[in-house]
Write a protein that holds these residues in place. Structure first.
Motif, short mmCIF file in Angstrom:
data_model
loop_
_atom_site.label_atom_id
_atom_site.label_comp_id
_atom_site.label_asym_id
_atom_site.label_seq_id
_atom_site.Cartn_x
_atom_site.Cartn_y
_atom_site.Cartn_z
N PRO A 24 32.95 -3.47 3.57
CA PRO A 24 33.62 -4.24 2.51
C PRO A 24 32.67 -5.10 1.69
O PRO A 24 32.99 -5.43 0.54
N GLU A 25 31.51 -5.48 2.24
CA GLU A 25 30.56 -6.29 1.48
C GLU A 25 29.80 -5.43 0.47
O GLU A 25 29.64 -4.22 0.66
N PRO A 26 29.29 -6.05 -0.61
CA PRO A 26 28.43 -5.31 -1.53
C PRO A 26 27.20 -4.77 -0.82
O PRO A 26 26.66 -5.40 0.10
N THR A 27 26.75 -3.59 -1.22
CA THR A 27 25.57 -2.97 -0.62
C THR A 27 24.68 -2.38 -1.71
O THR A 27 25.14 -2.01 -2.79
N GLY A 28 23.37 -2.31 -1.39
CA GLY A 28 22.42 -1.67 -2.29
C GLY A 28 22.01 -2.54 -3.45
O GLY A 28 22.48 -3.68 -3.62
N PRO A 29 21.08 -2.02 -4.29
CA PRO A 29 20.62 -2.79 -5.45
C PRO A 29 21.74 -2.94 -6.48
O PRO A 29 22.68 -2.15 -6.49
N PRO A 30 21.64 -3.99 -7.32
CA PRO A 30 20.56 -4.99 -7.41
C PRO A 30 20.67 -6.07 -6.33
O PRO A 30 21.76 -6.33 -5.81
N TRP A 31 19.51 -6.68 -6.00
CA TRP A 31 19.44 -7.76 -5.04
C TRP A 31 19.05 -9.05 -5.76
O TRP A 31 18.29 -9.02 -6.72
N ARG A 32 19.58 -10.17 -5.26
CA ARG A 32 19.22 -11.46 -5.84
C ARG A 32 18.73 -12.39 -4.75
O ARG A 32 19.31 -12.46 -3.66
N GLU A 33 17.62 -13.08 -5.02
CA GLU A 33 17.05 -14.02 -4.06
C GLU A 33 17.95 -15.25 -3.92
O GLU A 33 18.74 -15.57 -4.81
N TRP A 34 17.78 -15.95 -2.78
CA TRP A 34 18.61 -17.12 -2.51
C TRP A 34 18.45 -18.18 -3.60
O TRP A 34 19.41 -18.84 -3.99
N SER A 35 17.23 -18.33 -4.12
CA SER A 35 16.99 -19.33 -5.16
C SER A 35 17.80 -19.05 -6.43
O SER A 35 18.09 -19.96 -7.21
N ILE B 26 20.87 -17.58 -6.32
CA ILE B 26 22.30 -17.52 -6.00
C ILE B 26 22.93 -18.90 -5.98
O ILE B 26 23.91 -19.16 -6.68
N GLY B 27 22.38 -19.78 -5.16
CA GLY B 27 22.96 -21.11 -5.02
C GLY B 27 24.04 -21.15 -3.95
O GLY B 27 24.68 -20.14 -3.64
N GLU B 28 24.26 -22.34 -3.39
CA GLU B 28 25.15 -22.49 -2.25
C GLU B 28 26.60 -22.16 -2.60
O GLU B 28 27.30 -21.50 -1.82
N ASP B 29 27.08 -22.59 -3.76
CA ASP B 29 28.48 -22.36 -4.12
C ASP B 29 28.79 -20.87 -4.25
O ASP B 29 29.83 -20.39 -3.77
N GLU B 30 27.89 -20.15 -4.90
CA GLU B 30 28.11 -18.72 -5.08
C GLU B 30 28.05 -17.99 -3.74
O GLU B 30 28.80 -17.04 -3.50
#
Length: 352
Positions: free
Chosen positions: A48-59, A61-65
């Motif tokens: 059910p979670e998103p898989t594969g590219p594109p990927w985003r680094e934690w910096s 994304i941010g905590e709320d997202e």
């Protein structure tokens, strides 16, 4: 049963398959050897979670997202690919061809880093990602944007009842030792997924573990990660045919087909464990040693081989532990967040 077809031209892309739970070791990275297929023949599972590219680094994304995604602690990166990808055994795929420019990998195969690398042979639409590099379980992930499911006339296998699950013969269980004599990677993955839930149940105190395979799988990790302090709680195995009313925390099976967790009686805190590991532990717990009528004389060799012993101490899978713990809301508790930070900063320290 279900057949998956190309959403663009309706070409058949799989044999008939029935849905099961996604195995706990789906995202395991293990050594540098070639691993077998993740999914059993004739089955599929949905992530059910998103898989594969594109990927985003934690910096980025941010905590709320991240919280909106159900991630409660910092992770290296998150996928922003499509949710609901479908995992099937590579041998169950039909009517596809490789996309040469997307066939990158780390070592001996494909790792799917560039997105779908299989196209529909009839119309050329990218429809799936084949993963078979060393250290990765061999899987074909069908892209939910490019395929659709069609009911098949063949009936699906019946759902195994809990009592049947507990009584399965040895061939249906996963042993703790693999053929070369090391710890089975499926056991390491199952322990890595169960360990965060055990920490939550322990509430920051010590946890006693019964002797046997449960000790091998969990005691070192729990003793390393949990601080001394409050009186210890107790851990036991529970499930169909096994009752542990006196335990504070119980390891219970997660159904391999439905993914549902066995409903423990009120009282103990239940922690799900992969069924293929739980069934082996349950059979080991129910095994009664046969008394020896006489002592084997000195110098007489046994006519049955002694059990294999792993050359190293059991280590829960670090990647799966971190992935699971980051998705538990309880990781925001200060004592558990300290454990999470300690483990992520020192991935090769004990107990991993």
């Amino acid at each position: 049963m279900t057949v998956f077809v190309c959403a663009r031209c309706e070409a058949v892309l799989t044999v008939p398959v029935s849905r099961v739970a996604l195995p706990v070791h789906a995202y395991q990275h293990y050594g540098h050897q070639l691993l077998p297929a993740l999914m059993g023949s004739g089955t599929f599972a949905v992530e059910p979670e998103p898989t594969g590219p594109p990927w985003r680094e934690w910096s980025e994304i941010g905590e709320d997202e991240a919280l909106a995604r159900g991630v409660y602690a910092p992770v290296r990166s998150l996928s922003y690919g499509p949710p609901d990808a479908v995992a099937v055994a590579p041998g169950d795929v039909r009517g596809t061809v490789l996309i040469p420019e997307r066939c990158d990998g780390y070592c001996m195969g494909l790792d799917g880093r560039n997105g779908p690398n299989l196209a529909c042979a009839q119309c050329g639409e990218p429809v799936a990602t084949r993963v078979d590099d060393c250290g990765l379980w061999q899987t074909t992930w069908l892209d939910p944007r490019s395929v659709r499911s069609v009911p098949d006339d063949e009936p699906s296998p019946p759902v195994i009842g809990w009592d049947e699950l507990a009584e399965q013969d040895e061939c249906a269980r996963t042993p703790p030792i693999d053929p070369p004599g090391g710890w089975n990677p499926v056991w390491e993955a199952a322990a890595g997924a169960a360990l965060p839930h055990l920490l939550v149940g322990a509430s920051g105190g010590r946890l006693t573990v019964p002797e046997g395979l449960l000790t091998d799988a969990f005691r070192t990790a729990l003793d390393t990660l949990l601080p001394s302090g409050p009186p210890p709680k107790s851990l036991a195995l529970a499930g169909p045919g096994l009752h542990a009313a006196d335990a504070d925390i119980v390891l219970v099976p997660r159904h391999p087909q439905t993914g549902r967790v066995w409903a423990a009686p009120p009282g103990p805190h239940p922690v799900p464990l992969a069924a293929e590991v739980w069934t082996w532990l349950a059979s080991d717990q129910n095994r009664t040693p046969a008394p020896m009528p006489i002592r084997v004389p000195d110098g007489v060799r046994r006519d049955d081989p002694l059990p294999l012993l792993p050359p190293v101490r059991f280590r829960p899978d670090w990647d799966i532990f971190v992935r699971t713990l980051a998705r538990l809301p309880e990781v925001r508790r200060p004592w558990l967040r300290r454990i999470y930070d300690q483990v992520t900063e020192r991935p090769y320290a004990d107990p991993f």
